[in-house]
Design an enzyme around this catalytic site. Structure first.
Site, PDB file in Angstrom:
ATOM      1  N   CYS A  34       4.486  -5.122   1.014  1.00 54.74           N
ATOM      2  CA  CYS A  34       5.911  -5.335   1.307  1.00 54.74           C
ATOM      3  C   CYS A  34       6.532  -6.375   0.373  1.00 54.74           C
ATOM      4  CB  CYS A  34       6.096  -5.791   2.755  1.00 54.74           C
ATOM      5  SG  CYS A  34       5.624  -4.536   3.942  1.00 54.74           S
ATOM      6  N   HIS A  81      22.826   1.487   1.391  1.00 50.56           N
ATOM      7  CA  HIS A  81      22.580   1.578  -0.054  1.00 50.56           C
ATOM      8  C   HIS A  81      22.637   0.215  -0.744  1.00 50.56           C
ATOM      9  CE1 HIS A  81      22.670   5.832   0.642  1.00 50.56           C
ATOM     10  NE2 HIS A  81      22.368   6.073  -0.617  1.00 50.56           N
ATOM     11  N   GLU A 125      12.405   0.565  11.467  1.00 48.88           N
ATOM     12  CA  GLU A 125      12.159   0.520  10.023  1.00 48.88           C
ATOM     13  C   GLU A 125      11.377   1.770   9.606  1.00 48.88           C
ATOM     14  OE1 GLU A 125      12.007  -3.340   7.583  1.00 48.88           O
ATOM     15  OE2 GLU A 125       9.940  -2.897   8.131  1.00 48.88           O
TER      16      GLU A 125
HETATM   17 NI    NI Z   1       9.832  -2.939   3.977  1.00 51.60          NI
END
Ligand code: NI
Length: 136
Positions: A34, A81, A125
């Site tokens: 990440c 975006h 997520e």
């Molecule tokens: Ni992430």
């Protein structure tokens, strides 16, 4: 007679989990992939729950057209975006984790929502990773 009304929303955004005050090695150690320097994207799914007593005349807790507009202006227009680390000032020195994104979304909606209404946020997520925040 309090009822919760939900509306779903969606936005795409890029981020990386990274602290400027940590070494690259420590960021890599704590955040793993990440933290990769070239960012990665998520298709965030959002559930916004608004709780209140239905208006005796309309039967509505909140007019869904109003909630739709609030979510568009406070969430989609602000996050969609974008590169969260670079484009969102609140994340200049704060890690844009799902937790912190949910708190920011809650704060942005809360400030335009009628004070008699309660608010909760669920932010996905991924399908399997999601967080909830209700202001407490
Ligand atoms: Ni992430």
């Amino acid at each position: 007679m309090r009822v919760t009304v939900y509306r779903e929303a969606h936005f795409n955004a890029a981020h990386r989990l990274y602290r400027k005050d940590w070494s690259d090695a420590k960021n890599q150690n704590i955040f793993g992939k990440c933290s990769y320097p070239h960012y990665h994207g998520h298709n965030y799914d959002l559930e916004v729950g608004v709780t209140g007593t239905p208006d005796p005349e309309t039967g509505f807790v909140i007019n869904l057209d109003i909630l739709k507009t609030i979510i568009k202006e406070e969430v989609e227009d602000y996050f969609d975006h974008k590169n969260l680390n670079i484009d969102i000032p609140e994340f200049e020195n704060t890690v844009p984790s799902a937790e912190n994104i949910a708190i920011l979304i809650w704060n942005r909606i809360r400030k335009v929502l009628h004070p008699d209404l309660d608010l909760k946020i669920r932010l996905y997520e991924t399908r399997r990773n999601f967080v909830e925040y209700d202001g407490n």
